[in-house]
Design a protein around this motif. Structure first.
Motif, PDB file in Angstrom:
ATOM      1  N   ALA A 256     -24.691  31.548  -0.857  1.00 57.24           N
ATOM      2  CA  ALA A 256     -24.295  30.157  -1.100  1.00 57.24           C
ATOM      3  C   ALA A 256     -24.347  29.821  -2.587  1.00 57.24           C
ATOM      4  O   ALA A 256     -23.468  29.122  -3.110  1.00 57.24           O
ATOM      5  N   VAL A 257     -25.372  30.308  -3.279  1.00 54.58           N
ATOM      6  CA  VAL A 257     -25.473  30.079  -4.723  1.00 54.58           C
ATOM      7  C   VAL A 257     -24.300  30.747  -5.441  1.00 54.58           C
ATOM      8  O   VAL A 257     -23.679  30.157  -6.339  1.00 54.58           O
ATOM      9  N   LEU A 258     -23.973  31.962  -5.040  1.00 54.48           N
ATOM     10  CA  LEU A 258     -22.851  32.682  -5.643  1.00 54.48           C
ATOM     11  C   LEU A 258     -21.548  31.902  -5.475  1.00 54.48           C
ATOM     12  O   LEU A 258     -20.765  31.750  -6.427  1.00 54.48           O
ATOM     13  N   VAL A 259     -21.323  31.407  -4.278  1.00 54.40           N
ATOM     14  CA  VAL A 259     -20.113  30.623  -4.009  1.00 54.40           C
ATOM     15  C   VAL A 259     -20.113  29.349  -4.848  1.00 54.40           C
ATOM     16  O   VAL A 259     -19.094  28.986  -5.461  1.00 54.40           O
ATOM     17  N   ALA A 260     -21.251  28.659  -4.894  1.00 51.99           N
ATOM     18  CA  ALA A 260     -21.336  27.409  -5.648  1.00 51.99           C
ATOM     19  C   ALA A 260     -21.042  27.624  -7.125  1.00 51.99           C
ATOM     20  O   ALA A 260     -20.293  26.850  -7.746  1.00 51.99           O
ATOM     21  N   VAL A 261     -21.613  28.671  -7.698  1.00 53.67           N
ATOM     22  CA  VAL A 261     -21.390  28.950  -9.120  1.00 53.67           C
ATOM     23  C   VAL A 261     -19.914  29.228  -9.393  1.00 53.67           C
ATOM     24  O   VAL A 261     -19.349  28.758 -10.385  1.00 53.67           O
ATOM     25  N   ASN A 262     -19.282  29.961  -8.502  1.00 47.98           N
ATOM     26  CA  ASN A 262     -17.865  30.282  -8.696  1.00 47.98           C
ATOM     27  C   ASN A 262     -16.945  29.103  -8.395  1.00 47.98           C
ATOM     28  O   ASN A 262     -15.762  29.138  -8.754  1.00 47.98           O
ATOM     29  N   LEU A 263     -17.484  28.084  -7.769  1.00 47.08           N
ATOM     30  CA  LEU A 263     -16.727  26.845  -7.583  1.00 47.08           C
ATOM     31  C   LEU A 263     -16.906  25.898  -8.763  1.00 47.08           C
ATOM     32  O   LEU A 263     -16.313  24.824  -8.794  1.00 47.08           O
ATOM     33  N   GLY A 264     -17.747  26.297  -9.716  1.00 42.99           N
ATOM     34  CA  GLY A 264     -17.928  25.485 -10.913  1.00 42.99           C
ATOM     35  C   GLY A 264     -19.189  24.663 -10.949  1.00 42.99           C
ATOM     36  O   GLY A 264     -19.392  23.881 -11.885  1.00 42.99           O
ATOM     37  N   VAL A 265     -20.058  24.808  -9.949  1.00 44.57           N
ATOM     38  CA  VAL A 265     -21.319  24.070  -9.960  1.00 44.57           C
ATOM     39  C   VAL A 265     -22.197  24.609 -11.081  1.00 44.57           C
ATOM     40  O   VAL A 265     -22.373  25.820 -11.214  1.00 44.57           O
TER      41      VAL A 265
END
Length: 212
Positions: free
Chosen positions: A102-111
């Motif tokens: 989830a963190v990986l996805v969030a970071v790649n979404l720009g979070v």
């Protein structure tokens, strides 16, 4: 519900949750996703989106299979006395992978979140659960401190695992501090595991030869 079914249900839910997070975010993710960071928190590796989205859920599914199989193939088969703790470790490990995904996805979404900082508390939680399990594990071939001396002597096994279990639980607190001190997150996460390895070998050797 049998222990295997309980673990399969809980672990399967975590795997499905991780897969769902990736699937829902997939259209918005970049074609090349950041997947590796150096000790300074800078991106130094990328992976194509299909692989990056599937990797951790697939790893979690494979680990779930491993956790289900280990009690069956262990020659000692002494898991009944600590099966609840064993299942807790399995679910905590799968939960950690789902969280990292989830963190990986969030970071790649720009979070805007520091990956190493965000992951540190999750690793700390794994250490605490591992300590809980280690303290309670009966002699077996896969879980706990397994050195030649602990596997040879039940008293050495018990004493070493109690000590290392306590170290892991304290190490969980140390690792979690990486969230508050991100510049030292890697050291705070790695140091407890390294200390546990050194202590487990040294103490079990000393205890065995003292009793001989």
């Amino acid at each position: 519900m049998s222990p295997d079914r309980r673990l399969l249900a809980g672990g399967g839910a975590l795997v499905a949750l991780a897969a769902a997070v990736g699937a829902l975010a997939y259209p918005e993710l970049p074609a090349e996703m950041a997947t590796h960071w150096n000790a300074s928190g800078e991106v130094d590796g990328t992976t194509p989106r299909p692989v990056a989205v599937a990797l951790l859920p697939a790893l979690a599914a494979a680990l779930l299979g491993v956790f289900l199989v280990l009690p069956r193939v262990d020659p000692r088969n002494d898991y009944a006395g600590f099966r609840f703790a064993y299942d807790a470790l399995a679910l905590a490990t799968l939960g950690c992978l789902a969280y990292v995904h989830a963190v990986l996805v969030a970071v790649n979404l720009g979070v805007d979140v520091g990956v190493l900082q965000a992951v540190a508390p999750a690793v700390g939680g794994i250490y605490v659960v591992a300590g809980y399990v280690t303290e309670r594990a009966d002699q077996n071939w896969f879980v706990g401190v397994r050195t030649p001396w602990t596997l040879e002597d039940e008293d050495v096994w018990a004493a070493t695992n109690r000590l290392v279990g306590a170290l892991f639980k304290a190490g969980g607190v140390v690792a979690a501090l990486g969230f508050l001190v991100p510049s030292y997150a890697v050291a705070l996460v790695v140091a407890p595991a390294a200390a546990a390895v050194v202590v487990s070998v040294g103490y079990s050797y000393h205890r065995y030869h003292r009793a001989a």
